[in-house]
Write a protein that holds these residues in place. Structure first.
Motif, PDB file in Angstrom:
ATOM      1  N   PHE A   1     -69.350 -55.520  15.277  1.00  0.00           N
ATOM      2  CA  PHE A   1     -69.606 -54.145  15.715  1.00  0.00           C
ATOM      3  C   PHE A   1     -68.347 -53.501  16.280  1.00  0.00           C
ATOM      4  O   PHE A   1     -68.043 -52.346  15.970  1.00  0.00           O
ATOM      5  N   GLU A   2     -67.600 -54.216  17.086  1.00  0.00           N
ATOM      6  CA  GLU A   2     -66.373 -53.668  17.660  1.00  0.00           C
ATOM      7  C   GLU A   2     -65.331 -53.381  16.587  1.00  0.00           C
ATOM      8  O   GLU A   2     -64.595 -52.393  16.674  1.00  0.00           O
ATOM      9  N   LYS A   3     -65.280 -54.245  15.560  1.00  0.00           N
ATOM     10  CA  LYS A   3     -64.340 -54.016  14.461  1.00  0.00           C
ATOM     11  C   LYS A   3     -64.716 -52.735  13.703  1.00  0.00           C
ATOM     12  O   LYS A   3     -63.851 -51.916  13.399  1.00  0.00           O
ATOM     13  N   ILE A   4     -65.999 -52.564  13.447  1.00  0.00           N
ATOM     14  CA  ILE A   4     -66.462 -51.349  12.766  1.00  0.00           C
ATOM     15  C   ILE A   4     -66.184 -50.125  13.644  1.00  0.00           C
ATOM     16  O   ILE A   4     -65.705 -49.094  13.167  1.00  0.00           O
ATOM     17  N   LEU A   5     -66.484 -50.255  14.924  1.00  0.00           N
ATOM     18  CA  LEU A   5     -66.268 -49.150  15.852  1.00  0.00           C
ATOM     19  C   LEU A   5     -64.794 -48.765  15.916  1.00  0.00           C
ATOM     20  O   LEU A   5     -64.441 -47.589  15.868  1.00  0.00           O
ATOM     21  N   TRP A   6     -63.914 -49.753  16.002  1.00  0.00           N
ATOM     22  CA  TRP A   6     -62.477 -49.476  16.077  1.00  0.00           C
ATOM     23  C   TRP A   6     -61.967 -48.825  14.794  1.00  0.00           C
ATOM     24  O   TRP A   6     -61.198 -47.870  14.827  1.00  0.00           O
ATOM     25  N   ASN A   7     -62.420 -49.323  13.652  1.00  0.00           N
ATOM     26  CA  ASN A   7     -61.955 -48.764  12.378  1.00  0.00           C
ATOM     27  C   ASN A   7     -62.558 -47.399  12.080  1.00  0.00           C
ATOM     28  O   ASN A   7     -62.046 -46.673  11.221  1.00  0.00           O
ATOM     29  N   SER A   8     -63.616 -47.030  12.775  1.00  0.00           N
ATOM     30  CA  SER A   8     -64.210 -45.711  12.553  1.00  0.00           C
ATOM     31  C   SER A   8     -63.280 -44.589  12.989  1.00  0.00           C
ATOM     32  O   SER A   8     -63.456 -43.437  12.581  1.00  0.00           O
ATOM     33  N   ARG A   9     -62.278 -44.904  13.784  1.00  0.00           N
ATOM     34  CA  ARG A   9     -61.307 -43.892  14.199  1.00  0.00           C
ATOM     35  C   ARG A   9     -60.552 -43.340  12.991  1.00  0.00           C
ATOM     36  O   ARG A   9     -60.009 -42.240  13.041  1.00  0.00           O
ATOM     37  N   LEU A  10     -60.535 -44.089  11.898  1.00  0.00           N
ATOM     38  CA  LEU A  10     -59.830 -43.653  10.702  1.00  0.00           C
ATOM     39  C   LEU A  10     -60.498 -42.446  10.038  1.00  0.00           C
ATOM     40  O   LEU A  10     -59.895 -41.799   9.180  1.00  0.00           O
ATOM     41  N   MET A  11     -61.726 -42.111  10.453  1.00  0.00           N
ATOM     42  CA  MET A  11     -62.377 -40.901   9.940  1.00  0.00           C
ATOM     43  C   MET A  11     -61.589 -39.647  10.310  1.00  0.00           C
ATOM     44  O   MET A  11     -61.700 -38.619   9.654  1.00  0.00           O
ATOM     45  N   VAL A  12     -60.790 -39.752  11.343  1.00  0.00           N
ATOM     46  CA  VAL A  12     -59.986 -38.621  11.798  1.00  0.00           C
ATOM     47  C   VAL A  12     -58.984 -38.204  10.724  1.00  0.00           C
ATOM     48  O   VAL A  12     -58.533 -37.056  10.707  1.00  0.00           O
ATOM     49  N   ILE A  13     -58.672 -39.090   9.811  1.00  0.00           N
ATOM     50  CA  ILE A  13     -57.706 -38.772   8.756  1.00  0.00           C
ATOM     51  C   ILE A  13     -58.176 -37.564   7.935  1.00  0.00           C
ATOM     52  O   ILE A  13     -57.357 -36.787   7.443  1.00  0.00           O
ATOM     53  N   VAL A  14     -59.495 -37.375   7.823  1.00  0.00           N
ATOM     54  CA  VAL A  14     -60.031 -36.210   7.110  1.00  0.00           C
ATOM     55  C   VAL A  14     -59.591 -34.927   7.820  1.00  0.00           C
ATOM     56  O   VAL A  14     -59.116 -33.980   7.183  1.00  0.00           O
ATOM     57  N   ALA A  15     -59.724 -34.900   9.145  1.00  0.00           N
ATOM     58  CA  ALA A  15     -59.304 -33.725   9.924  1.00  0.00           C
ATOM     59  C   ALA A  15     -57.791 -33.537   9.858  1.00  0.00           C
ATOM     60  O   ALA A  15     -57.304 -32.404   9.798  1.00  0.00           O
ATOM     61  N   VAL A  16     -57.043 -34.634   9.863  1.00  0.00           N
ATOM     62  CA  VAL A  16     -55.580 -34.562   9.790  1.00  0.00           C
ATOM     63  C   VAL A  16     -55.150 -33.929   8.471  1.00  0.00           C
ATOM     64  O   VAL A  16     -54.347 -32.988   8.447  1.00  0.00           O
ATOM     65  N   ILE A  17     -55.711 -34.415   7.368  1.00  0.00           N
ATOM     66  CA  ILE A  17     -55.330 -33.896   6.048  1.00  0.00           C
ATOM     67  C   ILE A  17     -55.783 -32.444   5.890  1.00  0.00           C
ATOM     68  O   ILE A  17     -55.021 -31.595   5.412  1.00  0.00           O
ATOM     69  N   ALA A  18     -57.012 -32.137   6.323  1.00  0.00           N
ATOM     70  CA  ALA A  18     -57.514 -30.765   6.210  1.00  0.00           C
ATOM     71  C   ALA A  18     -56.664 -29.797   7.031  1.00  0.00           C
ATOM     72  O   ALA A  18     -56.318 -28.707   6.559  1.00  0.00           O
ATOM     73  N   SER A  19     -56.307 -30.179   8.254  1.00  0.00           N
ATOM     74  CA  SER A  19     -55.478 -29.317   9.098  1.00  0.00           C
ATOM     75  C   SER A  19     -54.092 -29.135   8.504  1.00  0.00           C
ATOM     76  O   SER A  19     -53.527 -28.037   8.556  1.00  0.00           O
ATOM     77  N   LEU A  20     -53.552 -30.190   7.954  1.00  0.00           N
ATOM     78  CA  LEU A  20     -52.227 -30.113   7.336  1.00  0.00           C
ATOM     79  C   LEU A  20     -52.249 -29.183   6.117  1.00  0.00           C
ATOM     80  O   LEU A  20     -51.348 -28.355   5.939  1.00  0.00           O
ATOM     81  N   LEU A  21     -53.290 -29.291   5.296  1.00  0.00           N
ATOM     82  CA  LEU A  21     -53.406 -28.423   4.127  1.00  0.00           C
ATOM     83  C   LEU A  21     -53.602 -26.963   4.535  1.00  0.00           C
ATOM     84  O   LEU A  21     -53.004 -26.062   3.942  1.00  0.00           O
ATOM     85  N   LEU A  22     -54.443 -26.729   5.556  1.00  0.00           N
ATOM     86  CA  LEU A  22     -54.631 -25.359   6.046  1.00  0.00           C
ATOM     87  C   LEU A  22     -53.331 -24.793   6.606  1.00  0.00           C
ATOM     88  O   LEU A  22     -53.027 -23.617   6.402  1.00  0.00           O
ATOM     89  N   SER A  23     -52.579 -25.624   7.307  1.00  0.00           N
ATOM     90  CA  SER A  23     -51.292 -25.187   7.849  1.00  0.00           C
ATOM     91  C   SER A  23     -50.351 -24.776   6.722  1.00  0.00           C
ATOM     92  O   SER A  23     -49.740 -23.702   6.765  1.00  0.00           O
ATOM     93  N   LEU A  24     -50.244 -25.616   5.720  1.00  0.00           N
ATOM     94  CA  LEU A  24     -49.386 -25.313   4.577  1.00  0.00           C
ATOM     95  C   LEU A  24     -49.838 -24.022   3.891  1.00  0.00           C
ATOM     96  O   LEU A  24     -49.017 -23.152   3.571  1.00  0.00           O
ATOM     97  N   LEU A  25     -51.151 -23.883   3.708  1.00  0.00           N
ATOM     98  CA  LEU A  25     -51.695 -22.688   3.075  1.00  0.00           C
ATOM     99  C   LEU A  25     -51.366 -21.431   3.880  1.00  0.00           C
ATOM    100  O   LEU A  25     -50.945 -20.414   3.322  1.00  0.00           O
ATOM    101  N   LEU A  26     -51.514 -21.504   5.196  1.00  0.00           N
ATOM    102  CA  LEU A  26     -51.197 -20.342   6.041  1.00  0.00           C
ATOM    103  C   LEU A  26     -49.713 -20.013   6.026  1.00  0.00           C
ATOM    104  O   LEU A  26     -49.340 -18.839   6.036  1.00  0.00           O
TER     105      LEU A  26
END
Length: 172
Positions: A8-33
């Motif tokens: 459970f702790e391993k799954i919980l710790w690796n769930s932080r990688l979901m943030v990569i979606v926000a990182v990529i989306a923000s980066l693409l929006l920044s580039l677009l702007l």
């Protein structure tokens, strides 16, 4: 029971990688702007000839419009910068340190984020600047018909000044 906890702790710790979606989306929006705002700036520059060839009366109107568009471009670049800082901050906080940024001689302190509070503080400063620029942009097109309008405008300037003052005090 211990094995379940470890999994459970391993799954919980690796769930932080979901943030990569926000990182990529923000980066693409920044580039677009950045691209959209740069295109707007190029379009604005093409109208310089109209200003030069205009009559004195038309120049007054064109000048106000060009200043408003310039302020809008500043606004666009500031928003793109917010998204870039947000993207870098989320990556550094949740995924990994950016090695190139740490090793760079020209590394900017703006891009070094050590906690969520650092990220919020940096974003708040840029958002405050966007609000100031937007206030200035709106003030260019304001029409003052009554004395009360002028009082509201003066009150707005006072509020913007106080926000900038307290914003600069918080960083010291």
């Amino acid at each position: 029971m211990r094995m379940l906890e470890i999994v459970f702790e391993k799954i919980l710790w690796n769930s932080r990688l979901m943030v990569i979606v926000a990182v990529i989306a923000s980066l693409l929006l920044s580039l677009l702007l950045f691209v959209i705002t740069a295109v707007d700036v190029v379009a604005l520059l093409t109208h310089v000839g109209d200003y030069v060839n205009a009559s004195a009366e038309a120049r007054k109107i064109l000048k106000i419009e060009m200043v408003a568009h310039t302020v809008g471009a500043i606004d666009g670049f500031l928003l793109a910068t917010i998204l870039l800082i947000f993207s870098l901050g989320l990556y550094e906080l949740f995924i990994s340190d950016i090695d190139d940024a740490k090793n760079s001689e020209r590394s900017s302190k703006v891009l070094v984020i050590n906690s969520l509070d650092d990220l919020k503080e940096k974003l708040a400063k840029v958002i405050l600047m966007i609000l100031v620029v937007t206030f200035f942009e709106v003030s260019l097109s304001m029409g003052f018909t009554e004395a009360l309008d002028l009082m509201y405008f003066a009150f707005g300037i006072l509020m913007v000044s106080l926000a900038l003052y307290f914003g600069s005090k918080s960083s010291h």
